[in-house]
Enzyme design. Structure first.
Site, mmCIF file in Angstrom:
data_model
loop_
_atom_site.group_PDB
_atom_site.id
_atom_site.type_symbol
_atom_site.label_atom_id
_atom_site.label_comp_id
_atom_site.label_asym_id
_atom_site.label_seq_id
_atom_site.Cartn_x
_atom_site.Cartn_y
_atom_site.Cartn_z
ATOM 1 N N ASP A 1 0.829 -1.201 0.000
ATOM 2 C CA ASP A 1 0.000 0.000 0.000
ATOM 3 C C ASP A 1 0.868 1.258 0.000
ATOM 4 O O ASP A 1 1.928 1.278 0.625
ATOM 5 C CB ASP A 1 -0.894 -0.017 1.248
ATOM 6 C CG ASP A 1 -1.977 1.046 1.205
ATOM 7 O OD1 ASP A 1 -2.328 1.502 0.098
ATOM 8 O OD2 ASP A 1 -2.476 1.421 2.279
ATOM 9 N N GLY B 1 0.493 5.459 -4.578
ATOM 10 C CA GLY B 1 -0.040 6.752 -4.996
ATOM 11 C C GLY B 1 0.402 7.885 -4.095
ATOM 12 O O GLY B 1 0.765 8.973 -4.559
ATOM 13 N N HIS C 1 3.618 3.432 -8.943
ATOM 14 C CA HIS C 1 3.418 2.009 -9.246
ATOM 15 C C HIS C 1 4.691 1.391 -9.821
ATOM 16 O O HIS C 1 5.024 0.233 -9.522
ATOM 17 C CB HIS C 1 2.254 1.837 -10.219
ATOM 18 C CG HIS C 1 0.927 2.266 -9.658
ATOM 19 N ND1 HIS C 1 0.502 1.891 -8.401
ATOM 20 C CD2 HIS C 1 -0.070 3.039 -10.181
ATOM 21 C CE1 HIS C 1 -0.702 2.407 -8.180
ATOM 22 N NE2 HIS C 1 -1.063 3.106 -9.231
ATOM 23 N N SER D 1 -10.202 -6.605 -6.324
ATOM 24 C CA SER D 1 -11.411 -6.541 -7.152
ATOM 25 C C SER D 1 -12.099 -5.188 -6.998
ATOM 26 O O SER D 1 -12.895 -4.796 -7.854
ATOM 27 C CB SER D 1 -12.367 -7.679 -6.773
ATOM 28 O OG SER D 1 -12.636 -7.676 -5.383
ATOM 29 N N LEU E 1 10.845 -20.911 -3.301
ATOM 30 C CA LEU E 1 9.841 -19.979 -2.801
ATOM 31 C C LEU E 1 8.552 -20.091 -3.603
ATOM 32 O O LEU E 1 8.559 -20.091 -4.833
ATOM 33 C CB LEU E 1 10.375 -18.546 -2.898
ATOM 34 C CG LEU E 1 9.389 -17.418 -2.574
ATOM 35 C CD1 LEU E 1 9.001 -17.442 -1.107
ATOM 36 C CD2 LEU E 1 9.982 -16.066 -2.960
ATOM 37 N N LEU F 1 -7.536 -4.643 6.747
ATOM 38 C CA LEU F 1 -7.269 -5.781 5.866
ATOM 39 C C LEU F 1 -7.690 -5.526 4.425
ATOM 40 O O LEU F 1 -7.202 -6.209 3.514
ATOM 41 C CB LEU F 1 -7.987 -7.034 6.389
ATOM 42 C CG LEU F 1 -7.486 -7.572 7.725
ATOM 43 C CD1 LEU F 1 -8.267 -8.831 8.108
ATOM 44 C CD2 LEU F 1 -5.998 -7.874 7.652
#
Length: 248
Positions: free
Chosen positions: A22, A25, A39, A68, A133, A197
């Protein structure tokens, strides 16, 4: 931190890290840059984090890359995000494969362009037999949607007689989730200082430890990663019972 300080052979209960990436931006806005640059720098942070996880002996790393709910963003930003994912796969797939990393993708395929789906499928197919991994990308993913899809599949099996309603258990339900063959995360890290979350792995995070860090995702470094792991290792995990130390 020693590169093997969290190796599963030494600490088998601490192998799966999930990360909510997060702050791209806000990182860009504070520097007067377009969100696309945030990004792009976020992709660089992904590369650093995957390499660090591999070197630290973490067995599973799950990254929340596109929710989503992110479809509500401006179309140009979505196109930019998808373009970065395309470039990441094309540029990094060979290295990931050579480093024995297995790629998985969870979420739905609805609305995703065919060429991107082909790239994703090719990456999953190429790396499916790798034993290092396990890198899981939550892409076009929402936990409530995942749980609803799982409930629908289970209901269909109950209706058909394949499963008896009396045999439905939490463990059996988990087998219908996108993460059916993955262990639940031991540690969730969220960057940017936010403490929620955001519809990520709601079922799987029931007993995970949460560590929230103040840095934006583009600034997420190995040092910040190791500090989060160190915080996890100081915790006592109870799983609803008596204390179980996080460290080996």
């Amino acid at each position: 931190m020693d590169k093997r300080a969290w190796h599963p052979a030494e600490n088998p209960t601490a192998c799966h890290v999930a990360i909510i990436m997060d702050g791209n931006g806000r990182w860009a806005a504070e520097r007067g840059l377009p969100r696309t640059e945030g990004h792009r720098q976020g992709v660089e942070a992904v590369r650093r984090t995957v390499e660090a996880a591999r070197e630290l002996g973490i067995t599973h790393l799950t990254l929340f890359s596109f929710s989503s709910e992110n479809w509500s963003r401006p179309r140009q930003e979505i196109n930019d995000l998808f373009g970065l994912l395309r470039r990441f796969i094309r540029r990094d797939l060979a290295d990931l494969h050579n480093n024995n990393i297995r790629i998985r993708v969870i979420g739905t395929r609805a609305g995703i362009e065919r060429d991107l789906l082909r790239l994703i499928d090719d990456a999953v197919e190429l790396t499916k037999n790798n034993t290092g991994l396990n890198l899981t990308i939550a892409f076009n993913y929402g936990a409530r949607d995942e749980i609803a899809r799982a409930a629908r599949k289970l209901a269909e099996d109950v209706q058909s007689g394949a499963v008896a309603a009396t045999d439905v258990t939490p463990e059996g339900f988990a087998a219908y989730l996108d993460t059916a063959d993955l262990p639940d995360p031991d540690l969730l890290i969220r960057t940017s200082g936010e403490q929620r979350l955001s519809n990520f792995l709601l079922w799987q995070l029931a007993y995970s430890e949460f560590v929230f860090v103040d840095v934006y995702w583009p600034d997420f470094s190995r040092e910040v990663f190791e500090a989060a792991i160190a915080e996890y290792q100081r915790r006592s995990r109870r799983f609803g019972g008596t204390s179980v130390r996080s460290t080996a």
